[in-house]
Design an enzyme around this catalytic site. Structure first.
Site, PDB file in Angstrom:
ATOM      1  N   THR A 102     -44.134 -31.242  15.049  1.00  0.00           N
ATOM      2  CA  THR A 102     -43.152 -29.964  15.549  1.00  0.00           C
ATOM      3  C   THR A 102     -43.860 -28.964  16.630  1.00  0.00           C
ATOM      4  OG1 THR A 102     -41.659 -28.308  15.068  1.00  0.00           O
ATOM      5  CG2 THR A 102     -43.095 -29.057  13.250  1.00  0.00           C
ATOM      6  N   ASP A 103     -43.281 -28.534  17.390  1.00  0.00           N
ATOM      7  CA  ASP A 103     -43.794 -27.411  18.242  1.00  0.00           C
ATOM      8  C   ASP A 103     -43.834 -26.202  17.403  1.00  0.00           C
ATOM      9  OD1 ASP A 103     -41.304 -26.442  17.837  1.00  0.00           O
ATOM     10  OD2 ASP A 103     -40.853 -26.601  19.865  1.00  0.00           O
ATOM     11  N   GLU A 104     -43.300 -25.993  16.182  1.00  0.00           N
ATOM     12  CA  GLU A 104     -43.325 -24.765  15.378  1.00  0.00           C
ATOM     13  C   GLU A 104     -44.734 -24.866  14.636  1.00  0.00           C
ATOM     14  OE1 GLU A 104     -40.386 -24.147  12.848  1.00  0.00           O
ATOM     15  OE2 GLU A 104     -38.502 -25.421  13.886  1.00  0.00           O
ATOM     16  N   TYR A 162     -42.156 -24.261   6.229  1.00  0.00           N
ATOM     17  CA  TYR A 162     -41.885 -25.469   6.801  1.00  0.00           C
ATOM     18  C   TYR A 162     -42.990 -25.795   7.676  1.00  0.00           C
ATOM     19  CZ  TYR A 162     -40.410 -28.718  10.475  1.00  0.00           C
ATOM     20  OH  TYR A 162     -40.173 -29.729  11.449  1.00  0.00           O
ATOM     21  N   LYS A 204     -46.030 -28.670   8.037  1.00  0.00           N
ATOM     22  CA  LYS A 204     -46.178 -29.706   8.972  1.00  0.00           C
ATOM     23  C   LYS A 204     -47.772 -29.610   9.628  1.00  0.00           C
ATOM     24  CE  LYS A 204     -43.588 -32.282  10.521  1.00  0.00           C
ATOM     25  NZ  LYS A 204     -43.224 -33.616  10.303  1.00  0.00           N
TER      26      LYS A 204
HETATM   27  P1  NAD Z   1     -33.931 -34.679   8.579  1.00  0.00           P
HETATM   28  O1  NAD Z   1     -33.865 -33.810   7.664  1.00  0.00           O
HETATM   29  O2  NAD Z   1     -32.600 -35.045   9.236  1.00  0.00           O
HETATM   30  O3  NAD Z   1     -34.480 -36.396   7.886  1.00  0.00           O
HETATM   31  C1  NAD Z   1     -35.434 -36.438   7.202  1.00  0.00           C
HETATM   32  C2  NAD Z   1     -35.423 -37.816   6.473  1.00  0.00           C
HETATM   33  O4  NAD Z   1     -36.493 -37.749   5.885  1.00  0.00           O
HETATM   34  C3  NAD Z   1     -34.193 -37.879   5.565  1.00  0.00           C
HETATM   35  O5  NAD Z   1     -33.457 -39.167   5.715  1.00  0.00           O
HETATM   36  C4  NAD Z   1     -34.971 -37.858   4.193  1.00  0.00           C
HETATM   37  O6  NAD Z   1     -34.009 -38.676   3.286  1.00  0.00           O
HETATM   38  C5  NAD Z   1     -36.091 -38.419   4.165  1.00  0.00           C
HETATM   39  N1  NAD Z   1     -37.234 -37.851   3.414  1.00  0.00           N
HETATM   40  C6  NAD Z   1     -37.331 -36.617   3.009  1.00  0.00           C
HETATM   41  N2  NAD Z   1     -38.030 -36.385   1.995  1.00  0.00           N
HETATM   42  C7  NAD Z   1     -38.599 -37.747   1.688  1.00  0.00           C
HETATM   43  C8  NAD Z   1     -39.506 -38.218   0.795  1.00  0.00           C
HETATM   44  N3  NAD Z   1     -40.279 -37.680   0.059  1.00  0.00           N
HETATM   45  N4  NAD Z   1     -39.784 -39.483   0.872  1.00  0.00           N
HETATM   46  C9  NAD Z   1     -39.125 -40.434   1.781  1.00  0.00           C
HETATM   47  N5  NAD Z   1     -38.112 -39.858   2.586  1.00  0.00           N
HETATM   48  C10 NAD Z   1     -37.975 -38.578   2.612  1.00  0.00           C
HETATM   49  O7  NAD Z   1     -35.224 -34.618   9.727  1.00  0.00           O
HETATM   50  P2  NAD Z   1     -35.060 -34.727  11.214  1.00  0.00           P
HETATM   51  O8  NAD Z   1     -34.475 -33.683  12.043  1.00  0.00           O
HETATM   52  O9  NAD Z   1     -34.712 -36.264  11.446  1.00  0.00           O
HETATM   53  O10 NAD Z   1     -36.720 -34.726  11.384  1.00  0.00           O
HETATM   54  C11 NAD Z   1     -37.546 -35.801  11.386  1.00  0.00           C
HETATM   55  C12 NAD Z   1     -38.928 -35.504  11.600  1.00  0.00           C
HETATM   56  O11 NAD Z   1     -39.123 -34.993  12.946  1.00  0.00           O
HETATM   57  C13 NAD Z   1     -39.510 -34.398  10.739  1.00  0.00           C
HETATM   58  O12 NAD Z   1     -40.910 -34.934  10.510  1.00  0.00           O
HETATM   59  C14 NAD Z   1     -39.600 -33.470  11.511  1.00  0.00           C
HETATM   60  O13 NAD Z   1     -40.435 -32.352  11.248  1.00  0.00           O
HETATM   61  C15 NAD Z   1     -39.760 -33.637  13.268  1.00  0.00           C
HETATM   62  N6  NAD Z   1     -39.050 -32.872  13.923  1.00  0.00           N
HETATM   63  C16 NAD Z   1     -38.112 -32.467  13.994  1.00  0.00           C
HETATM   64  C17 NAD Z   1     -37.373 -31.641  15.064  1.00  0.00           C
HETATM   65  C18 NAD Z   1     -35.704 -31.267  14.910  1.00  0.00           C
HETATM   66  O14 NAD Z   1     -35.491 -30.558  15.846  1.00  0.00           O
HETATM   67  N7  NAD Z   1     -35.011 -31.714  13.973  1.00  0.00           N
HETATM   68  C19 NAD Z   1     -38.199 -31.288  15.874  1.00  0.00           C
HETATM   69  C20 NAD Z   1     -39.282 -31.825  16.114  1.00  0.00           C
HETATM   70  C21 NAD Z   1     -39.935 -32.400  15.131  1.00  0.00           C
END
Ligand code: NAD
Length: 327
Positions: free
Chosen positions: A127-129, A151, A155
């Site tokens: 993430t950009d964060e 968080y 990351k």
């Molecule tokens: P989300 O919270 O919607 O989904 C996370 C998924 O991971 C869920 O299905 C959950 O059940 C699973 N999970 C959590 N802990 C687990 C574990 N211990 N073992 C197995 N599965 C597990 O998240 P998202 O928004 O889809 O984000 C996905 C990725 O993208 C993350 O790594 C996040 O840091 C990154 N990201 C998200 C954004 C955003 O805007 N949402 C932006 C940049 C990067």
């Protein structure tokens, strides 16, 4: 080619899995013949986000911190795309345990197994964060990390561990750092689905602080394209920023959401700011554009209207969920 995708019952990972296997699938996905999803199904994961009837998809419910299940799925995999994480900043402020456990230890458990089974490549989705807040300009991939929330710190830690497996062991690790995503199936604790679902119910929405915090927005499909371009065309040990090019203050975003839901400012309640709330995130994605051919394709206004339409048409998806971690 057998691809292991972690966390693909969540918002972004499930979009990615659908784009890998859909009939008119993303052009970069032609090499993918089978997808195994490893997901713990935490509060954020939903099996109905995936087409589990597709014979090219295997769903395994399991924890990325569990070395046994990780070893079993890794033994089948040629490549890995790692989305699984605890992903909500507010939850990391009230309790960081699961963030450190899943995001740091879980990533390390996956990397160990990837090394043991000599997987071909490992895309770590970040993430950009991790860069922290920037008043003007944009971070590039060589800038120092300065995460502020638990968080973001978890990351950033996982990014460093992932990259260390490349430098120390020669594992082909690639890291993406993307801005805020929006689109269908995002859990209604994040600002866009939280506001939309509450406004559609005629309720109030909580706006943090002065509302001047700036985020860069990208449609989830464009993020998934960026991730797959990295998988296909990236290089080992490299980091790729992915940005959306739509910077909005939370006030501007709120205005757009009110309009899209036919609501008014009377429904906005100003609440105390989030602790340590980063003012602005911004990444420079010239490297991904030049080296991978990445470009966002989705227009923000049209994408937002479509997203609001999805929540309006899919009440059954969100009405049963607990909401409101942001209140
Ligand atoms: P989300 O919270 O919607 O989904 C996370 C998924 O991971 C869920 O299905 C959950 O059940 C699973 N999970 C959590 N802990 C687990 C574990 N211990 N073992 C197995 N599965 C597990 O998240 P998202 O928004 O889809 O984000 C996905 C990725 O993208 C993350 O790594 C996040 O840091 C990154 N990201 C998200 C954004 C955003 O805007 N949402 C932006 C940049 C990067």
């Amino acid at each position: 080619m057998h691809l292991l995708v972690t966390g693909a019952a969540g918002f972004i990972g499930s979009q990615y899995a659908r784009m890998l296997l859909a009939p008119g699938r993303m052009e970069t996905a032609a090499d993918v013949s089978h997808v195994t999803v490893l997901d713990k199904l935490t509060y954020a994961g939903r099996l109905d986000n995936l087409d589990v009837a597709d014979p090219r998809l295997t769903f395994v419910q399991g924890d990325i911190c569990d070395p046994e299940v990780v070893d079993r799925v890794m033994a089948q995999a040629d490549q890995v795309v790692h989305f699984a994480a605890e992903s909500h900043v507010d939850r990391s402020i009230t309790g960081a345990d699961d963030f450190v456990r899943t995001n740091v230890s879980g990533t390390q458990t996956l990397l160990d197994a990837a090394l043991r089974h000599a997987v071909d490549r490992f895309v770590h989705v970040s993430t950009d964060e991790v860069y922290g807040s920037i008043e003007t300009g944009s971070f590039t991939e060589t800038d120092a990390l300065g995460p502020n929330s638990p968080y973001a710190a978890s990351k950033a830690s996982s990014d460093l561990i992932a990259l260390s497996y490349h430098r120390t062991h020669g594992l082909d690790v690639r890291v993406t750092r993307c801005c805020n995503n929006y689109g269908p199936r995002q859990f209604p604790e994040k600002v866009i689905p939280l506001f939309v679902t509450r406004l559609l119910d005629g309720g109030q929405v909580p706006l943090y602080g002065d509302g001047e915090n700036v985020r860069d927005w990208l449609h989830v499909e464009d993020h998934c394209r960026g991730v797959d371009l990295t998988r296909i065309g990236g290089a080992a040990g490299e980091i790729y920023n992915i940005s959306g090019g739509t910077e909005l203050t939370n006030l501007q975003l709120t205005e757009l959401l009110l309009k899209a839901c036919g609501s008014s400012w009377d429904q906005v309640r100003h609440v105390e700011d989030r602790k340590g709330h980063d003012r602005r995130y911004s990444v420079d994605d010239s490297k991904a554009r030049t080296e991978l051919g990445y470009r966002p394709r989705r227009d923000f206004e049209a994408g937002l209207a479509e997203t609001v339409g999805w929540y309006r048409d899919n009440r059954a998806w969100w009405e049963q969920l607990g909401r409101g971690a942001t209140t």
